[in-house]
Design a protein around this motif. Structure first.
Motif, mmCIF file in Angstrom:
data_model
loop_
_atom_site.group_PDB
_atom_site.id
_atom_site.type_symbol
_atom_site.label_atom_id
_atom_site.label_comp_id
_atom_site.label_asym_id
_atom_site.label_seq_id
_atom_site.Cartn_x
_atom_site.Cartn_y
_atom_site.Cartn_z
ATOM 1 N N GLY A 54 19.995 -70.390 -28.529
ATOM 2 C CA GLY A 54 20.380 -69.414 -29.302
ATOM 3 C C GLY A 54 20.011 -67.966 -29.078
ATOM 4 N N THR A 55 19.056 -67.800 -27.817
ATOM 5 C CA THR A 55 18.471 -66.630 -27.721
ATOM 6 C C THR A 55 19.152 -65.753 -27.002
ATOM 7 N N THR A 56 20.278 -65.920 -26.172
ATOM 8 C CA THR A 56 21.091 -65.129 -25.506
ATOM 9 C C THR A 56 22.476 -65.420 -25.963
ATOM 10 N N THR A 57 23.242 -64.380 -26.066
ATOM 11 C CA THR A 57 24.553 -64.298 -26.214
ATOM 12 C C THR A 57 25.281 -63.446 -25.206
ATOM 13 N N ASP A 58 26.548 -63.455 -25.033
ATOM 14 C CA ASP A 58 27.426 -62.668 -24.188
ATOM 15 C C ASP A 58 28.814 -62.410 -25.045
ATOM 16 N N TYR A 59 29.306 -61.622 -24.980
ATOM 17 C CA TYR A 59 30.681 -61.156 -25.667
ATOM 18 C C TYR A 59 31.600 -60.323 -24.580
ATOM 19 N N ALA A 60 32.984 -60.939 -24.830
ATOM 20 C CA ALA A 60 34.016 -60.065 -24.071
ATOM 21 C C ALA A 60 33.943 -58.741 -24.622
ATOM 22 N N ASP A 61 34.318 -57.829 -23.808
ATOM 23 C CA ASP A 61 34.299 -56.221 -24.152
ATOM 24 C C ASP A 61 34.926 -55.913 -25.420
ATOM 25 N N SER A 62 36.261 -56.924 -25.353
ATOM 26 C CA SER A 62 37.220 -56.569 -26.441
ATOM 27 C C SER A 62 36.662 -56.910 -27.938
ATOM 28 N N VAL A 63 35.547 -57.689 -27.847
ATOM 29 C CA VAL A 63 34.980 -58.228 -29.361
ATOM 30 C C VAL A 63 33.518 -57.513 -29.556
ATOM 31 N N LYS A 64 33.005 -57.086 -28.458
ATOM 32 C CA LYS A 64 31.595 -56.453 -28.946
ATOM 33 C C LYS A 64 31.418 -55.525 -29.781
ATOM 34 N N GLY A 65 30.530 -55.838 -30.945
ATOM 35 C CA GLY A 65 30.314 -54.918 -31.776
ATOM 36 C C GLY A 65 31.186 -55.618 -33.239
ATOM 37 N N ARG A 66 31.939 -56.182 -32.913
ATOM 38 C CA ARG A 66 32.831 -56.735 -34.145
ATOM 39 C C ARG A 66 32.458 -58.248 -34.298
ATOM 40 N N PHE A 67 32.277 -59.133 -33.207
ATOM 41 C CA PHE A 67 32.082 -60.505 -33.247
ATOM 42 C C PHE A 67 30.544 -61.044 -33.127
ATOM 43 N N THR A 68 30.073 -61.997 -33.881
ATOM 44 C CA THR A 68 28.851 -62.414 -33.488
ATOM 45 C C THR A 68 28.699 -63.739 -33.485
ATOM 46 N N MET A 69 27.910 -64.226 -32.291
ATOM 47 C CA MET A 69 27.822 -66.035 -32.416
ATOM 48 C C MET A 69 26.379 -66.093 -32.810
ATOM 49 N N SER A 70 26.179 -67.364 -33.312
ATOM 50 C CA SER A 70 24.973 -67.882 -33.628
ATOM 51 C C SER A 70 25.142 -69.422 -33.911
ATOM 52 N N ARG A 71 23.863 -69.951 -33.659
ATOM 53 C CA ARG A 71 24.012 -71.451 -33.958
ATOM 54 C C ARG A 71 22.770 -72.156 -34.671
ATOM 55 N N ASP A 72 23.074 -72.995 -35.071
ATOM 56 C CA ASP A 72 22.015 -74.085 -35.783
ATOM 57 C C ASP A 72 21.978 -75.342 -35.165
ATOM 58 N N ASN A 73 20.892 -75.339 -34.355
ATOM 59 C CA ASN A 73 20.896 -76.682 -33.744
ATOM 60 C C ASN A 73 20.414 -77.942 -34.729
ATOM 61 N N LEU A 74 19.709 -77.931 -35.536
ATOM 62 C CA LEU A 74 19.396 -79.152 -36.535
ATOM 63 C C LEU A 74 20.738 -79.361 -37.190
ATOM 64 N N ARG A 75 21.617 -78.444 -37.498
ATOM 65 C CA ARG A 75 22.956 -78.718 -37.992
ATOM 66 C C ARG A 75 23.840 -78.919 -37.140
ATOM 67 N N LYS A 76 23.670 -78.731 -35.625
ATOM 68 C CA LYS A 76 24.719 -79.065 -34.840
ATOM 69 C C LYS A 76 25.854 -78.270 -35.051
ATOM 70 N N VAL A 77 25.749 -76.851 -35.331
ATOM 71 C CA VAL A 77 26.799 -76.031 -35.590
ATOM 72 C C VAL A 77 26.814 -74.752 -34.770
ATOM 73 N N VAL A 78 27.764 -74.301 -34.479
ATOM 74 C CA VAL A 78 27.836 -73.002 -33.896
ATOM 75 C C VAL A 78 28.629 -71.962 -34.631
ATOM 76 N N TYR A 79 28.281 -70.821 -34.917
ATOM 77 C CA TYR A 79 29.455 -70.158 -35.731
ATOM 78 C C TYR A 79 29.697 -68.892 -34.821
ATOM 79 N N LEU A 80 31.142 -68.410 -35.072
ATOM 80 C CA LEU A 80 31.499 -67.263 -34.484
ATOM 81 C C LEU A 80 32.007 -66.145 -35.859
ATOM 82 N N GLN A 81 31.062 -65.202 -36.327
ATOM 83 C CA GLN A 81 31.704 -64.255 -37.220
ATOM 84 C C GLN A 81 32.188 -63.221 -36.570
#
Length: 125
Positions: A54-81
């Motif tokens: 979860g320490t490194t993320t990468d985004y397409a140029d079209s969504v940079k600054g608008r979308f944020t990705m995160s994860r919670d490994n204990l809950r086994k879930v990844v989010y895309l805000q």
């Protein structure tokens, strides 16, 4: 790894949604996860990816600054805000996973081994 994507829906332009990708396996924490999207008549395209830690993320140029990705490994879930949504963000969104090294953030769909079923995001103008 079985993946379940959820959180899609219909929203007006400028609005927001949060997508979730839930995994079935404890080994999920050893996988990088990516989000891709596909709209009718177009190829599936990369949206964002996050490393297994979860320490490194990468985004397409079209969504940079608008979308944020995160994860919670204990809950086994990844989010895309997804904020400030645009009509061109309308697509079916897929999450995908692949076992990787620590900080890898793959961008190509061919690099991923496991795919969820997709969730529809529709942004009205």
């Amino acid at each position: 790894v079985q993946l379940q994507a959820s959180g899609g829906g219909l929203v007006q332009a400028g609005g927001f949604l949060r997508l979730s990708c839930t995994a079935s396996e404890r080994t999920f924490s050893a996988n990088a996860v990516g989000w891709f999207r596909q709209s009718p008549g177009k190829e599936r395209e990369f949206v964002a990816s996050i490393s297994r830690s979860g320490t490194t993320t990468d985004y397409a140029d079209s969504v940079k600054g608008r979308f944020t990705m995160s994860r919670d490994n204990l809950r086994k879930v990844v989010y895309l805000q997804m904020n400030t949504l645009l009509p061109e963000d309308t697509a079916v969104y897929y999450c995908a996973a692949v076992f990787t090294g620590w900080d890898m953030v793959p961008q190509r769909n061919m690099e991923y081994d496991y795919w969820g079923q997709g969730t529809q995001v529709t942004v009205s103008s």
